[in-house]
Scaffold this motif. Structure first.
Motif, PDB file in Angstrom:
ATOM      1  N   UNK A  43      -5.188   1.708  -4.758  1.00  0.00           N
ATOM      2  CA  UNK A  43      -4.335   1.174  -5.444  1.00  0.00           C
ATOM      3  C   UNK A  43      -3.551   2.168  -6.416  1.00  0.00           C
ATOM      4  N   UNK A  44      -2.475   2.163  -6.994  1.00  0.00           N
ATOM      5  CA  UNK A  44      -1.624   3.038  -8.210  1.00  0.00           C
ATOM      6  C   UNK A  44      -2.531   3.160  -9.455  1.00  0.00           C
ATOM      7  N   UNK A  87       4.796   7.672  -8.824  1.00  0.00           N
ATOM      8  CA  UNK A  87       5.987   6.905  -8.897  1.00  0.00           C
ATOM      9  C   UNK A  87       6.374   6.904 -10.380  1.00  0.00           C
ATOM     10  N   UNK A 102       8.639  -0.394  -7.974  1.00  0.00           N
ATOM     11  CA  UNK A 102       8.195   0.932  -7.741  1.00  0.00           C
ATOM     12  C   UNK A 102       9.448   1.427  -6.835  1.00  0.00           C
ATOM     13  N   UNK A 103       9.865   2.572  -7.111  1.00  0.00           N
ATOM     14  CA  UNK A 103      10.945   3.434  -6.508  1.00  0.00           C
ATOM     15  C   UNK A 103      10.117   3.976  -5.193  1.00  0.00           C
ATOM     16  N   UNK A 107       6.189  12.548  -2.998  1.00  0.00           N
ATOM     17  CA  UNK A 107       4.762  12.839  -2.412  1.00  0.00           C
ATOM     18  C   UNK A 107       4.494  14.443  -2.771  1.00  0.00           C
TER      19      UNK A 107
ATOM     20  N   UNK B  35       0.780  -7.372  -5.009  1.00  0.00           N
ATOM     21  CA  UNK B  35       1.753  -6.525  -4.386  1.00  0.00           C
ATOM     22  C   UNK B  35       1.280  -6.219  -2.907  1.00  0.00           C
ATOM     23  N   UNK B  37       2.011  -3.689   0.420  1.00  0.00           N
ATOM     24  CA  UNK B  37       2.590  -2.171   0.562  1.00  0.00           C
ATOM     25  C   UNK B  37       2.550  -2.045   1.933  1.00  0.00           C
ATOM     26  N   UNK B  40       3.295   4.387   3.920  1.00  0.00           N
ATOM     27  CA  UNK B  40       4.430   5.111   3.389  1.00  0.00           C
ATOM     28  C   UNK B  40       5.521   4.592   2.719  1.00  0.00           C
ATOM     29  N   UNK B  41       5.387   3.310   2.205  1.00  0.00           N
ATOM     30  CA  UNK B  41       6.413   2.516   1.394  1.00  0.00           C
ATOM     31  C   UNK B  41       5.672   2.294  -0.022  1.00  0.00           C
ATOM     32  N   UNK B  42       6.466   2.066  -1.088  1.00  0.00           N
ATOM     33  CA  UNK B  42       6.007   1.606  -2.521  1.00  0.00           C
ATOM     34  C   UNK B  42       5.426   0.184  -2.099  1.00  0.00           C
ATOM     35  N   UNK B  43       4.601   0.033  -3.386  1.00  0.00           N
ATOM     36  CA  UNK B  43       4.194  -1.436  -3.485  1.00  0.00           C
ATOM     37  C   UNK B  43       5.441  -2.393  -3.809  1.00  0.00           C
ATOM     38  N   UNK B  45       6.386  -6.099  -5.499  1.00  0.00           N
ATOM     39  CA  UNK B  45       5.723  -7.228  -5.993  1.00  0.00           C
ATOM     40  C   UNK B  45       6.002  -8.462  -5.273  1.00  0.00           C
ATOM     41  N   UNK B  88      -1.404  -3.022   3.280  1.00  0.00           N
ATOM     42  CA  UNK B  88      -2.140  -3.045   2.345  1.00  0.00           C
ATOM     43  C   UNK B  88      -1.811  -4.170   1.101  1.00  0.00           C
ATOM     44  N   UNK B  90      -2.380  -5.227  -2.731  1.00  0.00           N
ATOM     45  CA  UNK B  90      -3.001  -4.962  -3.914  1.00  0.00           C
ATOM     46  C   UNK B  90      -2.989  -5.977  -5.017  1.00  0.00           C
ATOM     47  N   UNK B 107      -5.136  -1.393 -10.897  1.00  0.00           N
ATOM     48  CA  UNK B 107      -4.821  -1.840  -9.777  1.00  0.00           C
ATOM     49  C   UNK B 107      -6.239  -1.880  -9.089  1.00  0.00           C
ATOM     50  N   UNK B 109      -8.347  -1.795  -5.238  1.00  0.00           N
ATOM     51  CA  UNK B 109      -8.047  -0.592  -4.087  1.00  0.00           C
ATOM     52  C   UNK B 109      -7.788  -1.453  -2.895  1.00  0.00           C
ATOM     53  N   UNK B 112      -7.002  -4.080   3.292  1.00  0.00           N
ATOM     54  CA  UNK B 112      -6.155  -3.808   4.482  1.00  0.00           C
ATOM     55  C   UNK B 112      -5.885  -4.672   5.578  1.00  0.00           C
TER      56      UNK B 112
END
Lengths: 112, 116
Positions: A43-44, A87, A102-103, A107, B35, B37, B40-43, B45, B88, B90, B107, B109, B112
């Motif tokens: 998680x972030x 982010x 989140x945008x 990376x 969230x 996810x 390779x994308x952002x979370x 909501x 994923x 979250x 957050x 972990x 999955x």
């Protein structure tokens, strides 16, 4: 809602300072700027938050110019373990709650 | 204790199954979040609970059903999912809600999830 724009990716080397800039042209007066770090399959994690000028903690610094249309996350002397997605978020305010959007994130790859 | 825990870590389910994801925090936080996810994308909501009441539902399909039994627990009930729901998931929590300003989110972990 403020929208953020960040570079898709950045490369650096161990020991260097890394600056990641985020644009948020439509930021509202009461919005805060927050940065999160995310490692793969985790998680972030909150890094730093600010409203104006400069904020510093044990991990990073956040620079926000007077017009607040952008912000820069500064990571001093990065190590391999700083390889992650970063982010930039601008938090809108709602009447009864708030939410983080989140945008795409940046990376960061730190090389030996 | 500044930890958000999520169970299970991994879940594989068929499209006709019913399963639940669980999230727990003992930091006294009054806001909890789900969230989603994709790789390779952002979370993104999904839901926000504030003081154990659902305050935000981001137009999530009804096959996802959140539940907040008490201030420490958050569940996400899954039913009749589609393969594109594989992601994923979250959970997060934060201390403040409302006009107090943005508060740090903690957050977990993640779980999955794979839908077959």
């Amino acid at each position: 809602l403020a929208k953020t724009t960040q570079p898709i990716s950045m490369d650096s080397y161990e020991g260097q300072e890394v600056n990641i800039t985020c644009s948020h042209n439509n930021i509202a007066t009461n919005d805060y700027i927050t940065w999160y770090q995310q490692f793969p399959s985790q998680g972030p994690r909150f890094i730093i938050q600010g409203y104006k000028t400069k904020v510093t903690n044990e991990v990073a610094s956040l620079f926000i110019p007077a017009d607040r249309k952008s912000s820069t996350l500064s990571l001093p002397r990065v190590s391999l373990s700083d390889t992650a997605v970063y982010y930039c978020l601008v938090a809108p305010r709602m009447d009864s709650s708030y939410k983080l959007i989140f945008g795409s994130g940046t990376r960061l790859l730190v090389r030996p | 204790d500044t930890e958000v825990t999520q169970t299970p870590k991994h879940l594989v389910m068929g499209m006709t199954n019913k399963k639940s994801l669980k999230c727990e925090q003992h930091m006294g936080h009054r806001a909890m979040y789900w969230y989603k996810q994709k790789a390779k994308k952002p979370p993104e909501l999904m839901f926000v609970y504030s003081y154990e009441k659902l305050s935000i539902n981001e137009s999530v399909p009804s096959r996802f059903s959140p539940e907040c039994p008490n201030s420490s627990l958050l569940n996400l009930h899954l039913h009749a999912l589609q393969p594109e729901d594989s992601a994923l998931y979250l959970c997060a929590s934060s201390q403040k809600t409302g006009l107090a300003g943005v508060d740090e989110q903690y957050f977990g972990p993640g779980t999955r999830l794979t839908v077959t």
